[in-house]
Structure formats: structure tokens, C-alpha cells
Design a protein around this motif. Structure first.
Motif, PDB file in Angstrom:
ATOM      1  N   GLY A 276      67.627  68.909  38.650  1.00 45.30           N
ATOM      2  CA  GLY A 276      66.796  68.621  37.487  1.00 45.30           C
ATOM      3  C   GLY A 276      66.913  67.203  36.979  1.00 45.30           C
ATOM      4  O   GLY A 276      66.118  66.783  36.119  1.00 45.30           O
ATOM      5  N   TRP A 277      67.883  66.434  37.488  1.00 51.21           N
ATOM      6  CA  TRP A 277      68.044  65.063  37.003  1.00 51.21           C
ATOM      7  C   TRP A 277      66.827  64.204  37.313  1.00 51.21           C
ATOM      8  O   TRP A 277      66.385  63.427  36.474  1.00 51.21           O
ATOM      9  CB  TRP A 277      69.292  64.438  37.623  1.00 51.21           C
ATOM     10  CG  TRP A 277      70.550  64.719  36.847  1.00 51.21           C
ATOM     11  CD1 TRP A 277      70.753  65.745  35.962  1.00 51.21           C
ATOM     12  CD2 TRP A 277      71.769  63.972  36.875  1.00 51.21           C
ATOM     13  NE1 TRP A 277      72.018  65.700  35.457  1.00 51.21           N
ATOM     14  CE2 TRP A 277      72.670  64.617  35.991  1.00 51.21           C
ATOM     15  CE3 TRP A 277      72.190  62.848  37.572  1.00 51.21           C
ATOM     16  CZ2 TRP A 277      73.962  64.154  35.788  1.00 51.21           C
ATOM     17  CZ3 TRP A 277      73.485  62.384  37.359  1.00 51.21           C
ATOM     18  CH2 TRP A 277      74.352  63.030  36.481  1.00 51.21           C
ATOM     19  N   ARG A 278      66.285  64.345  38.511  1.00 53.55           N
ATOM     20  CA  ARG A 278      65.151  63.497  38.875  1.00 53.55           C
ATOM     21  C   ARG A 278      63.924  63.833  38.039  1.00 53.55           C
ATOM     22  O   ARG A 278      63.152  62.939  37.675  1.00 53.55           O
ATOM     23  CB  ARG A 278      64.849  63.644  40.361  1.00 53.55           C
ATOM     24  CG  ARG A 278      65.942  63.069  41.259  1.00 53.55           C
ATOM     25  CD  ARG A 278      65.440  62.851  42.656  1.00 53.55           C
ATOM     26  NE  ARG A 278      66.478  62.369  43.543  1.00 53.55           N
ATOM     27  CZ  ARG A 278      66.277  61.973  44.779  1.00 53.55           C
ATOM     28  NH1 ARG A 278      65.058  62.007  45.301  1.00 53.55           N
ATOM     29  NH2 ARG A 278      67.279  61.555  45.525  1.00 53.55           N
ATOM     30  N   LEU A 279      63.742  65.131  37.738  1.00 51.73           N
ATOM     31  CA  LEU A 279      62.616  65.514  36.900  1.00 51.73           C
ATOM     32  C   LEU A 279      62.794  64.964  35.493  1.00 51.73           C
ATOM     33  O   LEU A 279      61.847  64.426  34.892  1.00 51.73           O
ATOM     34  CB  LEU A 279      62.489  67.039  36.866  1.00 51.73           C
ATOM     35  CG  LEU A 279      61.344  67.591  36.020  1.00 51.73           C
ATOM     36  CD1 LEU A 279      59.998  67.120  36.558  1.00 51.73           C
ATOM     37  CD2 LEU A 279      61.392  69.122  35.974  1.00 51.73           C
ATOM     38  N   ALA A 280      64.016  65.080  34.958  1.00 54.21           N
ATOM     39  CA  ALA A 280      64.273  64.544  33.626  1.00 54.21           C
ATOM     40  C   ALA A 280      64.107  63.030  33.618  1.00 54.21           C
ATOM     41  O   ALA A 280      63.558  62.452  32.670  1.00 54.21           O
ATOM     42  CB  ALA A 280      65.686  64.920  33.178  1.00 54.21           C
ATOM     43  N   GLU A 281      64.544  62.372  34.689  1.00 55.89           N
ATOM     44  CA  GLU A 281      64.410  60.924  34.784  1.00 55.89           C
ATOM     45  C   GLU A 281      62.945  60.506  34.783  1.00 55.89           C
ATOM     46  O   GLU A 281      62.584  59.482  34.207  1.00 55.89           O
ATOM     47  CB  GLU A 281      65.101  60.424  36.051  1.00 55.89           C
ATOM     48  CG  GLU A 281      65.036  58.917  36.208  1.00 55.89           C
ATOM     49  CD  GLU A 281      65.633  58.447  37.524  1.00 55.89           C
ATOM     50  OE1 GLU A 281      66.137  57.324  37.566  1.00 55.89           O
ATOM     51  OE2 GLU A 281      65.570  59.216  38.512  1.00 55.89           O
TER      52      GLU A 281
END
Length: 433
Positions: A276-281
Motif C-alpha cells: 500500500g505504500w506506493r498507492l499512498a505515495e
């Protein structure tokens, strides 16, 4: 930082396009004639914006990879981008005018045409503001942020070295902010054991520190690949890569092309990205500044801080007010962090296919590369690497470290095992100390 500016610009346009397409799709499915016309424009313009952003992002990355680093390249890219944005700003005015014309003509009697016209006005209006603001902001990125004007890494101990020895060779790769000096102790120990030992300087470090912010992680990997190829052409076998911290990541990233006979990874850096980090980024990054000042509020009287800075900048006078001011004004671009993350991804991509015998040495008190992270990295290897844990922080490669004798012994013993015939090797060392 012009490359970081272009990256931020494309990220912002991609975010707008994603939101535009999502909102437009909802309006197409649930709206009346007016909102269907409005939604259609949102979807179409969003798709076009996404294509432009992705194409521009890819083209920028290619230019960055091939363009010579330097102030001239930065200024040229800034001029080209500013000219393009001003042209687009003029076109945006025409888009808005065209939308208003459609609203005032066919839109008077056709709700779908009215929605289409206002959709064009919204999209053109957003792009007008977007292009105008970025065209005005480009001027602030025509010059790369200067490194502090300090005499760093000028001594010969920070230069690349080659210690001629026997047929086996070790290529030693330093960590982030370091130089070959931090690998010298291990190189000399391996050389005494009969190995040729070469320490390389990664692009953008040491005396070349001023160019760091223009470097890409592919250059660090290429430096390892190139040096390893030279050792192989000189007839050295076996070849062992010895990487420390970020140098371990560079060694892993290069392993697929180098195909080393062994790997010694000391405090191996990798960036554990959670789901989920890339989506949040994607949603957060467009609103972040392009850089930050990590030492803005630094207390230069703190002994631990002084020791840490001295490691990266030997001989620096932290009692000098001008030096302190330069350090506080120093801005670290987020793009530099992206390069470190990219190197980590490249390293992890090679782990599954890593068949060469591997040793990992980890400091139990390391707060930069934590022991738990190294253990997680180990289980991703097809065959469990040897593992030695020592009572040390991150600076385990320095001979003045009390744990140095254990580090030296672990790497040299592993080198002996690599050099021995397979029938005499036994198992890869896996004792925790």
C-alpha cells in the motif's frame, strides 16, 4: 533539482488525471445529459493528461540517464521545460475559450453540449493554472542545490585503490556517503590472505560529492559491473563482491550481470516497502516539497551528531559559524531518496536468483540497517546465506571498532572457503557471534 521538479510535475498531472477519470466515469454512469457531457470530457481529458504525463516522465528519465551531469544540462532542461509550459499556457486559454463558445451556442439548447462545454472549461482552466504556476516556478530549479562549500574527502585515503595479490579477487564497494577508505581494512586483510583487493569509488561520492544529486542508482550498479568485468578480464578467479550498507545493495543489484563466485554483504541495506505504500505515495507525494533540510535545527554541540557528520565529512570544522550555517541550509532532494529506493528494488530483484555462496555480517546494535531487516532479507535467498552477528553499530568496517577482529575474521574465513575446492569447503559459515 530540475529532474526532481519534472518528476513532481508529472506526478501532479497523473494524480489530476486519475481523479478526473474516476469522477468522469461516475458522471457518465449516473448523470443526466448535462453531466454525461461533463463526465465524458473528464474521462477523455484525464486519459490524455495521463498519456502526456507518462510520456514526459519516461522521456525525462531517458534524458537524465544520458545527459552529462553539470550546470549546463540543468539550465538547458529548465529552459526547455519553461518554454513548453508557456506554450501550453497559451493553448489552455484557447481550450477555455472554445468551451465557452460551445456553451454559448449549442449549449443553449442541448444539455449534453452544455455539459461538454463546461467540462472543457474546467479541464482547460485547471491546465491553465497548472501550467502557469509551474512555468513561473521553473526558475527556482535552474541551478542544482549546492553542497556545503567544504573541503571533503580530499585525502588520498578516499581514492579508489587496487592491492595486487593472487588470482582470487575481491571487489569492495563502500556505503552511502562513504569512500573506499571505509573498505581499506577489509581489503588489506584479504590481500594478506592472498587475494587481489580493489576498492572502487561510486559515482557522486568522495571528491565527486558535488555531483551526487544528479546521479542515478543505475550508475552505481554500472560502476560495480564495470570494475568486476575488468577484474575478470585480468584473469582473476574466483571473484567475490564485498559490499557494505548501500554498497551491499549495489553489489546485489549488479550480481545478475557480474555473476560473482561469492558475495560478502556487511550490514546490507534494503528498503522494506510495505503493501500500500506506493498507492499512498501516488496521492501524497505530489503535495510534498522537493527536498528537506535534515540539519535545519541541528545542535552541533551534540557529540553523537558531530561523530556522525565527521564520518561523512572528515576534517570538517563544526565550530565554525559559517560551516554551521552552510550545513543548516543544506537541502536533500527527495529525488535522492528515490534513487536509494530504486537501488533497493534492483537489489531485491536479484535475490531470488542468487546462487553464489553468500555471507552476511550484521551489527547487533546497528540502528541504520537493523538486525531484523537483515534476517528478513536472508529468508528471501534461495539458499540461506551464512550469518555472523557481532556486537557493533553500523560502522563495523572501521578497524578502530571493537568488533573489527570478528568482522575481519568472518570475511577472511569465508574467503578461504570460497577459494578452497568444493570438496573441502564444508558448509557456509552460519554461526552467530
Amino acid at each position: 533539482m530540475i529532474w526532481d521538479f519534472q518528476d513532481a510535475l508529472t506526478r501532479r498531472l497523473l494524480l489530476w488525471s486519475a481523479l478526473s477519470i474516476a469522477a468522469g466515469a461516475i458522471l457518465l454512469l449516473a448523470g443526466d445529459a448535462f453531466w454525461r457531457g461533463f463526465g465524458l470530457q473528464a474521462v477523455v481529458w484525464g486519459a490524455i493528461d495521463a498519456g502526456i504525463a507518462l510520456f514526459g516522465r519516461r522521456a525525462s528519465q531517458k534524458r537524465q540517464a544520458s545527459a552529462p551531469p553539470g550546470a549546463a544540462t540543468t539550465a538547458r532542461e529548465a529552459r526547455k521545460l519553461r518554454r513548453l509550459l508557456w506554450i501550453n499556457t497559451g493553448l489552455d486559454v484557447m481550450y477555455v475559450a472554445g468551451g465557452l463558445l460551445l456553451v454559448s451556442t449549442r449549449g443553449q439548447s442541448d444539455p449534453f453540449a452544455a455539459g461538454t462545454g463546461w467540462g472543457i472549461v474546467l479541464q482547460g482552466g485547471f491546465l491553465f493554472v497548472f501550467d502557469l504556476l509551474h512555468a513561473r516556478a521553473v526558475a527556482g530549479y535552474e541551478v542544482d542545490p549546492p553542497m556545503p562549500a567544504l573541503d571533503m574527502f580530499g585525502g588520498p585515503e578516499h581514492a579508489p585503490f587496487l592491492l595486487n595479490g593472487g588470482e582470487p579477487a575481491a571487489l569492495l564497494v563502500h556505503g552511502f556517503g562513504g569512500t573506499p577508505a571505509e573498505m581499506r581494512g577489509l581489503a588489506e586483510a584479504l590481500n594478506r590472505a592472498g587475494w587481489t583487493a580493489q576498492g572502487i569509488l561510486l559515482p557522486g561520492f568522495g571528491a565527486d560529492m558535488a555531483s551526487l544529486f544528479r546521479r542515478r542508482h543505475e550508475e552505481w550498479t554500472a560502476a560495480v559491473v564495470g570494475a568486476a568485468a575488468e577484474l575478470k578480464r585480468a584473469g582473476h578467479r574466483p571473484l567475490m563482491l564485498v559490499g557494505y550498507s548501500m554498497g551491499a545493495a549495489a553489489s546485489l543489484a549488479a550480481a545478475g550481470e557480474v555473476r560473482p563466485d561469492a558475495m560478502s554483504l556487511l550490514a546490507p541495506f534494503w528498503w522494506q516497502e510495505k503493501p500500500g505504500w506506493r498507492l499512498a505515495e501516488f496521492f501524497v507525494r505530489p503535495f510534498l516539497p522537493l527536498g528537506f533540510r535534515p540539519l535545519r535545527k541541528a545542535n552541533f554541540g551534540n557529540p553523537q551528531l558531530r561523530q556522525g557528520i565527521a564520518k561523512f565529512m572528515p576534517g570538517i570544522n563544526l565550530d565554525d559559524p559559517a560551516t554551521q550555517e552552510a550545513m543548516r541550509d543544506f537541502r536533500l532532494p527527495l529525488g535522492m531518496i528515490d534513487q536509494v529506493r530504486g537501488l533497493s528494488r534492483a537489489a531485491l530483484a536479484q535475490v531470488d536468483a542468487m546462487m553464489a555462496p553468500t555471507l552476511m555480517v550484521q551489527g547487533a546494535r546497528d540502528d541504520v540497517v537493523r538486525p531484523a531487516a537483515t534476517r528478513k532479507l536472508m529468508i528471501q535467498f534461495p539458499s540461506p546465506p551464512g550469518f555472523v552477528e557481532v556486537d557493533s553499530g553500523h560502522d563495523m568496517t572501521l578497524p578502530e571498532n571493537p568488533a573489527w577482529p570478528q568482522v575481519e575474521a568472518a570475511v577472511v574465513d569465508f574467503a578461504h572457503r570460497v577459494q578452497s575446492p568444493p570438496s573441502e569447503q564444508g558448509s557456509t559459515p552460519g554461526t552467530e557471534a
